[in-house]
Scaffold this motif. Sequence first.
Motif, PDB file in Angstrom:
ATOM      1  N   THR A  95      50.607 -59.965 -37.577  1.00  0.00           N
ATOM      2  CA  THR A  95      51.253 -59.179 -36.522  1.00  0.00           C
ATOM      3  C   THR A  95      50.214 -58.715 -35.522  1.00  0.00           C
ATOM      4  OG1 THR A  95      53.020 -58.439 -38.002  1.00  0.00           O
ATOM      5  CG2 THR A  95      52.610 -57.116 -36.028  1.00  0.00           C
ATOM      6  N   ALA A  96      50.425 -59.075 -34.252  1.00  0.00           N
ATOM      7  CA  ALA A  96      49.487 -58.676 -33.204  1.00  0.00           C
ATOM      8  C   ALA A  96      49.729 -57.253 -32.736  1.00  0.00           C
ATOM      9  CB  ALA A  96      49.594 -59.629 -32.024  1.00  0.00           C
ATOM     10  N   GLY A  97      50.929 -56.775 -32.894  1.00  0.00           N
ATOM     11  CA  GLY A  97      51.262 -55.423 -32.455  1.00  0.00           C
ATOM     12  C   GLY A  97      52.699 -55.103 -32.790  1.00  0.00           C
ATOM     13  N   THR A  98      53.036 -53.832 -32.669  1.00  0.00           N
ATOM     14  CA  THR A  98      54.395 -53.374 -32.968  1.00  0.00           C
ATOM     15  C   THR A  98      54.856 -52.438 -31.864  1.00  0.00           C
ATOM     16  OG1 THR A  98      54.068 -53.542 -35.360  1.00  0.00           O
ATOM     17  CG2 THR A  98      55.848 -52.116 -34.607  1.00  0.00           C
ATOM     18  N   ILE A  99      56.067 -52.642 -31.396  1.00  0.00           N
ATOM     19  CA  ILE A  99      56.674 -51.756 -30.401  1.00  0.00           C
ATOM     20  C   ILE A  99      57.662 -50.860 -31.122  1.00  0.00           C
ATOM     21  CG2 ILE A  99      58.112 -51.649 -28.341  1.00  0.00           C
ATOM     22  CD1 ILE A  99      56.935 -54.302 -27.480  1.00  0.00           C
ATOM     23  N   LEU A 100      57.461 -49.554 -30.984  1.00  0.00           N
ATOM     24  CA  LEU A 100      58.326 -48.576 -31.642  1.00  0.00           C
ATOM     25  C   LEU A 100      59.422 -48.110 -30.690  1.00  0.00           C
ATOM     26  CD1 LEU A 100      55.579 -46.420 -33.390  1.00  0.00           C
ATOM     27  CD2 LEU A 100      56.979 -48.232 -34.408  1.00  0.00           C
ATOM     28  N   PRO A 101      60.539 -47.678 -31.214  1.00  0.00           N
ATOM     29  CA  PRO A 101      61.586 -47.117 -30.349  1.00  0.00           C
ATOM     30  C   PRO A 101      61.065 -45.943 -29.536  1.00  0.00           C
ATOM     31  CG  PRO A 101      62.416 -47.475 -32.577  1.00  0.00           C
ATOM     32  CD  PRO A 101      60.936 -47.694 -32.640  1.00  0.00           C
ATOM     33  N   ASP A 102      61.498 -45.853 -28.303  1.00  0.00           N
ATOM     34  CA  ASP A 102      61.111 -44.755 -27.420  1.00  0.00           C
ATOM     35  C   ASP A 102      62.067 -43.586 -27.658  1.00  0.00           C
ATOM     36  OD1 ASP A 102      60.810 -42.981 -25.234  1.00  0.00           O
ATOM     37  OD2 ASP A 102      60.005 -44.601 -23.994  1.00  0.00           O
ATOM     38  N   ARG A 103      61.584 -42.578 -28.358  1.00  0.00           N
ATOM     39  CA  ARG A 103      62.447 -41.449 -28.723  1.00  0.00           C
ATOM     40  C   ARG A 103      62.905 -40.654 -27.504  1.00  0.00           C
ATOM     41  NH1 ARG A 103      64.137 -43.503 -33.202  1.00  0.00           N
ATOM     42  NH2 ARG A 103      62.487 -43.863 -34.746  1.00  0.00           N
ATOM     43  N   ASP A 104      62.104 -40.655 -26.436  1.00  0.00           N
ATOM     44  CA  ASP A 104      62.484 -39.897 -25.240  1.00  0.00           C
ATOM     45  C   ASP A 104      63.730 -40.474 -24.573  1.00  0.00           C
ATOM     46  OD1 ASP A 104      60.332 -38.209 -25.607  1.00  0.00           O
ATOM     47  OD2 ASP A 104      59.015 -39.330 -24.248  1.00  0.00           O
ATOM     48  N   HIS A 105      63.939 -41.784 -24.737  1.00  0.00           N
ATOM     49  CA  HIS A 105      65.079 -42.441 -24.080  1.00  0.00           C
ATOM     50  C   HIS A 105      66.179 -42.831 -25.065  1.00  0.00           C
ATOM     51  CE1 HIS A 105      63.245 -42.497 -20.183  1.00  0.00           C
ATOM     52  NE2 HIS A 105      62.246 -43.279 -20.531  1.00  0.00           N
ATOM     53  N   ALA A 106      66.004 -42.487 -26.330  1.00  0.00           N
ATOM     54  CA  ALA A 106      66.950 -42.953 -27.353  1.00  0.00           C
ATOM     55  C   ALA A 106      68.375 -42.492 -27.065  1.00  0.00           C
ATOM     56  CB  ALA A 106      66.505 -42.485 -28.732  1.00  0.00           C
ATOM     57  N   ALA A 107      68.544 -41.226 -26.717  1.00  0.00           N
ATOM     58  CA  ALA A 107      69.890 -40.690 -26.510  1.00  0.00           C
ATOM     59  C   ALA A 107      70.571 -41.342 -25.306  1.00  0.00           C
ATOM     60  CB  ALA A 107      69.836 -39.177 -26.333  1.00  0.00           C
ATOM     61  N   SER A 108      69.813 -41.559 -24.228  1.00  0.00           N
ATOM     62  CA  SER A 108      70.424 -42.152 -23.035  1.00  0.00           C
ATOM     63  C   SER A 108      70.790 -43.618 -23.282  1.00  0.00           C
ATOM     64  CB  SER A 108      69.488 -42.030 -21.833  1.00  0.00           C
ATOM     65  OG  SER A 108      68.251 -42.664 -22.076  1.00  0.00           O
ATOM     66  N   PHE A 109      69.980 -44.335 -24.047  1.00  0.00           N
ATOM     67  CA  PHE A 109      70.329 -45.721 -24.361  1.00  0.00           C
ATOM     68  C   PHE A 109      71.520 -45.779 -25.301  1.00  0.00           C
ATOM     69  CE2 PHE A 109      66.262 -47.137 -22.557  1.00  0.00           C
ATOM     70  CZ  PHE A 109      66.657 -48.325 -21.967  1.00  0.00           C
ATOM     71  N   ASP A 110      71.619 -44.832 -26.216  1.00  0.00           N
ATOM     72  CA  ASP A 110      72.769 -44.819 -27.105  1.00  0.00           C
ATOM     73  C   ASP A 110      74.055 -44.556 -26.311  1.00  0.00           C
ATOM     74  OD1 ASP A 110      73.767 -44.881 -29.928  1.00  0.00           O
ATOM     75  OD2 ASP A 110      74.472 -42.883 -29.380  1.00  0.00           O
ATOM     76  N   ALA A 111      73.990 -43.625 -25.353  1.00  0.00           N
ATOM     77  CA  ALA A 111      75.162 -43.361 -24.514  1.00  0.00           C
ATOM     78  C   ALA A 111      75.522 -44.590 -23.678  1.00  0.00           C
ATOM     79  CB  ALA A 111      74.888 -42.163 -23.609  1.00  0.00           C
ATOM     80  N   ALA A 112      74.497 -45.288 -23.165  1.00  0.00           N
ATOM     81  CA  ALA A 112      74.759 -46.495 -22.371  1.00  0.00           C
ATOM     82  C   ALA A 112      75.379 -47.586 -23.235  1.00  0.00           C
ATOM     83  CB  ALA A 112      73.465 -46.992 -21.740  1.00  0.00           C
ATOM     84  N   TYR A 113      74.961 -47.654 -24.488  1.00  0.00           N
ATOM     85  CA  TYR A 113      75.552 -48.639 -25.398  1.00  0.00           C
ATOM     86  C   TYR A 113      77.029 -48.336 -25.634  1.00  0.00           C
ATOM     87  CZ  TYR A 113      76.713 -51.051 -29.747  1.00  0.00           C
ATOM     88  OH  TYR A 113      77.332 -51.825 -30.703  1.00  0.00           O
ATOM     89  N   GLN A 114      77.378 -47.078 -25.768  1.00  0.00           N
ATOM     90  CA  GLN A 114      78.790 -46.728 -25.963  1.00  0.00           C
ATOM     91  C   GLN A 114      79.622 -47.113 -24.730  1.00  0.00           C
ATOM     92  OE1 GLN A 114      79.683 -45.982 -28.952  1.00  0.00           O
ATOM     93  NE2 GLN A 114      77.533 -45.841 -29.598  1.00  0.00           N
ATOM     94  N   ARG A 115      79.047 -46.944 -23.520  1.00  0.00           N
ATOM     95  CA  ARG A 115      79.747 -47.391 -22.310  1.00  0.00           C
ATOM     96  C   ARG A 115      79.919 -48.918 -22.340  1.00  0.00           C
ATOM     97  NH1 ARG A 115      76.098 -43.791 -19.832  1.00  0.00           N
ATOM     98  NH2 ARG A 115      74.863 -45.509 -18.955  1.00  0.00           N
ATOM     99  N   TYR A 116      78.869 -49.600 -22.747  1.00  0.00           N
ATOM    100  CA  TYR A 116      78.911 -51.057 -22.870  1.00  0.00           C
ATOM    101  C   TYR A 116      80.013 -51.486 -23.835  1.00  0.00           C
ATOM    102  CZ  TYR A 116      77.238 -55.651 -24.586  1.00  0.00           C
ATOM    103  OH  TYR A 116      77.138 -56.950 -24.988  1.00  0.00           O
ATOM    104  N   ARG A 117      80.100 -50.824 -24.977  1.00  0.00           N
ATOM    105  CA  ARG A 117      81.105 -51.171 -25.978  1.00  0.00           C
ATOM    106  C   ARG A 117      82.526 -50.990 -25.442  1.00  0.00           C
ATOM    107  NH1 ARG A 117      81.316 -54.006 -30.256  1.00  0.00           N
ATOM    108  NH2 ARG A 117      82.649 -52.521 -31.370  1.00  0.00           N
TER     109      ARG A 117
END
Length: 484
Positions: free
Chosen positions: A451-473
Amino acid sequence: MYLGLDLGTSSVKAMLIDDRQRVIGTASGALTVERPHPGWSEQDPASWIEATRSALGQLRRNHADALSAVRGIGLSGHMHGATAIDASGAVLRPCILWNDTRSHAEAAELDANPIFRALTGNIVFPGFTAPKLKWMQSHEPELFSRVATVLLPKDYLRLWLTGEKISEMSDAAGTSWLDTGRRAWNSDLLAATGLTMSQMPSLVEGTERAGALRREAAAELGLPAGIPVAGGAGDNAASACGMGTVADGHAFASLGTSGVLFAANGSYLPNPASAVHAFCHALPGTWHQMGVILSATDSLNWLSGVTGTDPSVLTGELGETLQAPGSVTFLPYLSGERTPHNDARIRGSFTGLGHESDRPALTRAVVEGVAFAFRDSLEALRQAGTTLERVTAIGGGSRSRYWLEVLATVLDLPVDIPADGDFGAAYGAARLGLIATENADPLAVCTQPETAGTILPDRDHAASFDAAYQRYRALYPAIKGATA
């Protein structure tokens, strides 16, 4: 030396590896897709042979000594394609490809028969092989009456290489004719599409020998005659072998033409209601699950064509810092969708467009929409009993760090980036060729890359992306009647 041949939708890729699994050389031969009618997608099988000749010709010019030292060959190929041949071995019509949706009515008819989900562990999707033959039976009855054998694309290439009609479990699982738990063709499933067991190739495991290279083909390609050809794998299972995604719980996210969230399983875990694919893996006694998105990087390529801008330029305009989701939402259903909707007729859309919606806003929407489609597959995998702790990113889209940051945040999972190297389907096919030739331990061969590197979830944007996913759904049921 060992040779992997991967028959992709856009090219045949050939890869040489040595006995330490180091890549010695690669080459490719280009392919095109014909779309004679809306929803149709076809290729001439003769073009697969020509592309293979082209790729091997390049290797012969640059690595003649290595090519002449090849001890075994492995095959990979795009799945589900219906290659119908007659009693003389002649191709009856262009191969109907995985992303062809003409047989959606036939798929629904077969899926209504409870034996299909019970025995195959899967919904009968329009892209699968069985409904395509059902379509031929209704729309091309004269050709259908002459079908002696149905081969999957890589297995037609095998026929040319070896003269043998053989398939293997991972590819066969995508036909809707395989009893996936028992790893065997089923006569009742075949009868439902007007076929018999005599029209099917024999079956082996992907790690087993499945024919030997014909003298004529060997002379033409610069390879030793009589070397074994492994059973091989469908493209996703082959990629999993290349990535070492073979142990229970290991997973990858493939941002390719289509998108795949792939999880290896140590046991058979079907759950057709979730629209997750439950297939045999290429290794004996193993299975895997997949959530499948029909247009992943294909969505970005579509936007590239519309805007006249290279895909790398489009993603480059987004910068390197993850932004909160934009006001525009994109549904990536350019060719319909499999997981979780099983809807061949749905089409994509942009919503939330305004005067301020510039090119980068559309690119962000595409990147986010594809990531949300991966989230759909993740939720479907959970319904099917599989919980993932992390995924490895592969495919052309994984070159965009921004896209991977969006993906990690939307999935709420760490995304590992493999060290530089080509660990895709051609590499997996070469590994299977090595295993079959040397009778090697599959788990010792199919190891994971560093593994060359790992990208972790961005906690600062987690809530806004979750809300956007619900709109998408919420958008799929809203637009279904307007676009289907």
